[in-house]
Design an enzyme around this catalytic site. Structure first.
Site, PDB file in Angstrom:
ATOM      1  N   SER A   1      22.260 -26.187 -17.006  1.00 43.54           N
ATOM      2  CA  SER A   1      22.951 -25.181 -16.191  1.00 43.54           C
ATOM      3  C   SER A   1      23.590 -24.125 -17.073  1.00 43.54           C
ATOM      4  CB  SER A   1      24.048 -25.857 -15.361  1.00 43.54           C
ATOM      5  OG  SER A   1      24.932 -24.886 -14.828  1.00 43.54           O
TER       6      SER A   1
ATOM      7  N   TYR B   1      31.340 -31.665 -14.622  1.00 50.52           N
ATOM      8  CA  TYR B   1      29.945 -31.281 -14.371  1.00 50.52           C
ATOM      9  C   TYR B   1      29.374 -30.477 -15.542  1.00 50.52           C
ATOM     10  CZ  TYR B   1      26.114 -28.494 -12.284  1.00 50.52           C
ATOM     11  OH  TYR B   1      24.918 -27.860 -12.030  1.00 50.52           O
TER      12      TYR B   1
HETATM   13  P1  NAD Z   1      20.141 -29.867  -4.222  1.00 48.66           P
HETATM   14  O1  NAD Z   1      21.285 -30.356  -3.446  1.00 48.66           O
HETATM   15  O2  NAD Z   1      18.990 -29.297  -3.498  1.00 48.66           O
HETATM   16  O3  NAD Z   1      19.591 -30.980  -5.196  1.00 48.66           O
HETATM   17  C1  NAD Z   1      20.320 -32.067  -5.669  1.00 48.66           C
HETATM   18  C2  NAD Z   1      19.393 -33.241  -5.591  1.00 48.66           C
HETATM   19  O4  NAD Z   1      19.942 -34.333  -6.311  1.00 48.66           O
HETATM   20  C3  NAD Z   1      19.126 -33.720  -4.171  1.00 48.66           C
HETATM   21  O5  NAD Z   1      17.754 -33.783  -3.975  1.00 48.66           O
HETATM   22  C4  NAD Z   1      19.717 -35.120  -4.118  1.00 48.66           C
HETATM   23  O6  NAD Z   1      18.977 -36.022  -3.343  1.00 48.66           O
HETATM   24  C5  NAD Z   1      19.682 -35.493  -5.580  1.00 48.66           C
HETATM   25  N1  NAD Z   1      20.708 -36.491  -5.879  1.00 48.66           N
HETATM   26  C6  NAD Z   1      22.049 -36.300  -6.019  1.00 48.66           C
HETATM   27  N2  NAD Z   1      22.662 -37.465  -6.275  1.00 48.66           N
HETATM   28  C7  NAD Z   1      21.682 -38.418  -6.306  1.00 48.66           C
HETATM   29  C8  NAD Z   1      21.670 -39.812  -6.518  1.00 48.66           C
HETATM   30  N3  NAD Z   1      22.798 -40.496  -6.795  1.00 48.66           N
HETATM   31  N4  NAD Z   1      20.486 -40.476  -6.440  1.00 48.66           N
HETATM   32  C9  NAD Z   1      19.335 -39.802  -6.183  1.00 48.66           C
HETATM   33  N5  NAD Z   1      19.282 -38.474  -6.001  1.00 48.66           N
HETATM   34  C10 NAD Z   1      20.442 -37.798  -6.057  1.00 48.66           C
HETATM   35  O7  NAD Z   1      20.746 -28.769  -5.240  1.00 48.66           O
HETATM   36  P2  NAD Z   1      20.115 -27.966  -6.468  1.00 48.66           P
HETATM   37  O8  NAD Z   1      21.072 -26.866  -6.696  1.00 48.66           O
HETATM   38  O9  NAD Z   1      18.695 -27.661  -6.278  1.00 48.66           O
HETATM   39  O10 NAD Z   1      20.294 -28.982  -7.682  1.00 48.66           O
HETATM   40  C11 NAD Z   1      19.235 -29.363  -8.532  1.00 48.66           C
HETATM   41  C12 NAD Z   1      19.689 -29.303  -9.983  1.00 48.66           C
HETATM   42  O11 NAD Z   1      19.974 -27.952 -10.339  1.00 48.66           O
HETATM   43  C13 NAD Z   1      20.975 -30.100 -10.265  1.00 48.66           C
HETATM   44  O12 NAD Z   1      20.821 -30.787 -11.497  1.00 48.66           O
HETATM   45  C14 NAD Z   1      22.012 -29.008 -10.429  1.00 48.66           C
HETATM   46  O13 NAD Z   1      23.072 -29.408 -11.261  1.00 48.66           O
HETATM   47  C15 NAD Z   1      21.182 -27.914 -11.063  1.00 48.66           C
HETATM   48  N6  NAD Z   1      21.760 -26.572 -11.000  1.00 48.66           N
HETATM   49  C16 NAD Z   1      21.959 -25.956  -9.815  1.00 48.66           C
HETATM   50  C17 NAD Z   1      22.508 -24.678  -9.787  1.00 48.66           C
HETATM   51  C18 NAD Z   1      22.733 -23.957  -8.496  1.00 48.66           C
HETATM   52  O14 NAD Z   1      23.400 -22.901  -8.515  1.00 48.66           O
HETATM   53  N7  NAD Z   1      22.217 -24.428  -7.373  1.00 48.66           N
HETATM   54  C19 NAD Z   1      22.842 -24.037 -10.986  1.00 48.66           C
HETATM   55  C20 NAD Z   1      22.625 -24.700 -12.192  1.00 48.66           C
HETATM   56  C21 NAD Z   1      22.072 -25.965 -12.199  1.00 48.66           C
END
Ligand code: NAD
Length: 282
Positions: A174, A187
């Site tokens: 991230s 985080y």
């Molecule tokens: P999202 O909510 O779509 O995805 C999160 C996913 O993690 C979900 O599919 C959920 O089922 C899974 N998850 C969470 N806890 C879990 C557990 N204990 N067991 C199994 N699965 C679990 O959101 P996203 O933003 O697409 O997140 C995906 C990645 O991107 C994450 O690592 C997040 O930190 C990273 N990220 C997101 C952003 C943003 O702005 N959205 C920015 C930087 C990094």
């Protein structure tokens, strides 16, 4: 991004099917080129958000896929339908990545189903924003580290038993690891760990000709955002980037295709910054 006031959700993981406006997971004009034909990919957190975009781009590029998710069946089924619409297979694997036994089982299920595993995308993640350091509870900190970084170790360890020369691992880190985040101290620390994990694993696996890279998204419109941030922060989400908007998952998917494909054959231990123009080092 949002043309109307977006709806907040009260439970994490959030549900993409209930988001308004809905994220875009692939651009309507995306042109696939068979870049992952014959490959098999496992994507954690593949039901929604960035993971869904990765899953659908991979399927469009010819890969069969498996997706790991905690409990969001409605999102997982939508992703599966979209993968099958393009003639690829999608294995749904529901469970908690905090448990190493589950992560091992998930990889074994993939291998049993497809007989190979070429691409691992470690992407599942969670966050619990707190305004002050003293508000971070031991329990929440541990859950955040277990989900965001321990699980990446568990999956890599299990997947490597089946991976061969030419296979690859991609981790989602991230922008918060690079520019800090005052209300996501735990985080952003896990994301710093993911960047270091990527670099050390890459140099370790170089002798086996397995590449390891990461993507560092900036603000992206996903269920994570609407289920964890305050209403006022959701409304202005992404406006602080150089491009003054949040990204869509559809703008992340192609970076994961690039890193997984042979186009990136001379790239390992690196982080691609897909963040709307924020200049970061490393
Ligand atoms: P999202 O909510 O779509 O995805 C999160 C996913 O993690 C979900 O599919 C959920 O089922 C899974 N998850 C969470 N806890 C879990 C557990 N204990 N067991 C199994 N699965 C679990 O959101 P996203 O933003 O697409 O997140 C995906 C990645 O991107 C994450 O690592 C997040 O930190 C990273 N990220 C997101 C952003 C943003 O702005 N959205 C920015 C930087 C990094």
């Amino acid at each position: 991004m949002a043309t109307k006031v977006p709806k907040k959700q009260n439970k994490q993981p959030g549900i993409e099917a209930e988001m308004d406006p809905r994220p875009e997971y692939i651009k309507p004009g995306y042109k696939a080129a068979g870049k992952l034909m014959g490959k098999v990919a496992l994507i954690t957190g593949g039901d929604s958000g960035i993971g869904r975009a990765v899953t659908i781009h991979y399927a469009r590029e010819g890969a069969d896929v498996g997706i790991v998710y905690l409990n969001e069946d409605v999102d997982a089924l939508e992703t599966l339908k979209e993968v099958e619409r393009f003639g690829r297979k999608c294995l749904l694997i529901k469970g908690d990545v905090k448990k190493s036994s589950f992560c091992k089982k998930a990889v074994e299920k993939m291998f049993k189903e497809f007989g190979q595993l070429n691409i691992l995308v470690n992407n599942a993640g969670m966050q619990i924003p707190e305004d002050e350091m003293e508000q971070i509870s031991d329990k929440n900190m541990e859950e955040t580290f277990r989900t965001n970084i321990f699980a990446y170790f568990y999956f890599a360890d299990a997947a490597l038993k089946h991976m061969q020369e030419g296979d690859t691992i991609i981790n989602t880190t991230s922008v918060t690891a690079y520019r800090s985040s005052p209300h996501l101290i735990d985080y952003s620390s896990t994301k710093g760990a993911i960047t270091s994990f990527t670099r050390s694993l890459a140099t370790n696996l170089s002798k086996r000709k397995i590449r390891v890279n990461a993507v560092a998204p900036g603000p992206v419109w996903t269920p994570l955002i609407v289920s964890t941030f305050k209403k006022e922060d959701i409304e202005k989400f992404g406006t602080q980037t150089t491009m003054e908007r949040a990204g869509q998952p559809s703008e992340l998917g192609p970076a994961y295709v690039f890193l997984a494909s042979d186009d990136a054959s001379f790239i390992t231990g690196q982080v691609l910054h897909v963040n709307g123009g924020e200049v970061v080092n490393g």
